[in-house]
Design a protein around this motif. Structure first.
Motif, PDB file in Angstrom:
ATOM      1  N   ALA A 160       0.846  -1.178   0.000  1.00 38.69           N
ATOM      2  CA  ALA A 160       0.000   0.000   0.000  1.00 38.69           C
ATOM      3  C   ALA A 160       0.891   1.240   0.000  1.00 38.69           C
ATOM      4  CB  ALA A 160      -0.910   0.004   1.207  1.00 38.69           C
ATOM      5  N   SER A 196       1.548   5.364  -0.127  1.00 34.04           N
ATOM      6  CA  SER A 196       0.909   6.580   0.370  1.00 34.04           C
ATOM      7  C   SER A 196       0.405   7.395  -0.827  1.00 34.04           C
ATOM      8  CB  SER A 196       1.908   7.410   1.170  1.00 34.04           C
ATOM      9  OG  SER A 196       2.883   7.979   0.310  1.00 34.04           O
ATOM     10  N   ALA A 197      -0.475   8.324  -0.557  1.00 38.12           N
ATOM     11  CA  ALA A 197      -1.006   9.172  -1.620  1.00 38.12           C
ATOM     12  C   ALA A 197       0.118   9.960  -2.290  1.00 38.12           C
ATOM     13  CB  ALA A 197      -2.068  10.115  -1.066  1.00 38.12           C
ATOM     14  N   GLY A 198       1.063  10.413  -1.510  1.00 39.70           N
ATOM     15  CA  GLY A 198       2.193  11.157  -2.060  1.00 39.70           C
ATOM     16  C   GLY A 198       3.046  10.303  -2.977  1.00 39.70           C
ATOM     17  N   ASP A 199       3.275   9.051  -2.578  1.00 41.88           N
ATOM     18  CA  ASP A 199       4.049   8.138  -3.421  1.00 41.88           C
ATOM     19  C   ASP A 199       3.316   7.845  -4.725  1.00 41.88           C
ATOM     20  OD1 ASP A 199       6.125   7.989  -1.607  1.00 41.88           O
ATOM     21  OD2 ASP A 199       5.437   6.105  -0.701  1.00 41.88           O
ATOM     22  N   LYS A 200       2.016   7.668  -4.643  1.00 47.56           N
ATOM     23  CA  LYS A 200       1.226   7.420  -5.858  1.00 47.56           C
ATOM     24  C   LYS A 200       1.298   8.618  -6.801  1.00 47.56           C
ATOM     25  CE  LYS A 200      -2.093   4.274  -3.768  1.00 47.56           C
ATOM     26  NZ  LYS A 200      -3.493   4.077  -3.379  1.00 47.56           N
ATOM     27  N   LEU A 201       1.194   9.805  -6.247  1.00 47.18           N
ATOM     28  CA  LEU A 201       1.275  11.013  -7.061  1.00 47.18           C
ATOM     29  C   LEU A 201       2.646  11.108  -7.726  1.00 47.18           C
ATOM     30  CD1 LEU A 201       0.036  13.682  -8.021  1.00 47.18           C
ATOM     31  CD2 LEU A 201       0.910  14.732  -5.932  1.00 47.18           C
ATOM     32  N   CYS A 218       4.698   8.688  -8.448  1.00 50.52           N
ATOM     33  CA  CYS A 218       4.802   7.651  -9.485  1.00 50.52           C
ATOM     34  C   CYS A 218       4.043   8.064 -10.747  1.00 50.52           C
ATOM     35  CB  CYS A 218       4.272   6.317  -8.962  1.00 50.52           C
ATOM     36  SG  CYS A 218       5.401   5.515  -7.818  1.00 50.52           S
TER      37      CYS A 218
END
Length: 64
Positions: free
Chosen positions: A1, A3-8, A10
């Motif tokens: 899972a 974090s939102a920051g990591d997804k952004l 990526c």
């Protein structure tokens, strides 16, 4: 899972990689074009994809 920051991060990185690949492809098709001409063609193609998406006539391959 992630974090939102990591997804952004990526997502931004993926766009940058695709952009570089598209620019290389355009340069390969038009080796005599200047960098501004290649960049303008990239923006034009991106605009076409956006327009098709807005008309719901473009289906991203992940949505099949």
């Amino acid at each position: 899972a992630m974090s939102a920051g990591d997804k952004l991060f990526c997502g931004v990185r993926l766009f940058d990689l695709v952009r570089l690949r598209m620019l290389a492809g355009i340069r390969g098709q038009h080796p005599d074009w200047s960098d501004p001409e290649v960049e303008a063609e990239f923006r034009r193609r991106l605009s076409v994809v956006r327009q098709l998406d807005e008309q719901q006539t473009y289906t991203p391959c992940g949505s099949l």
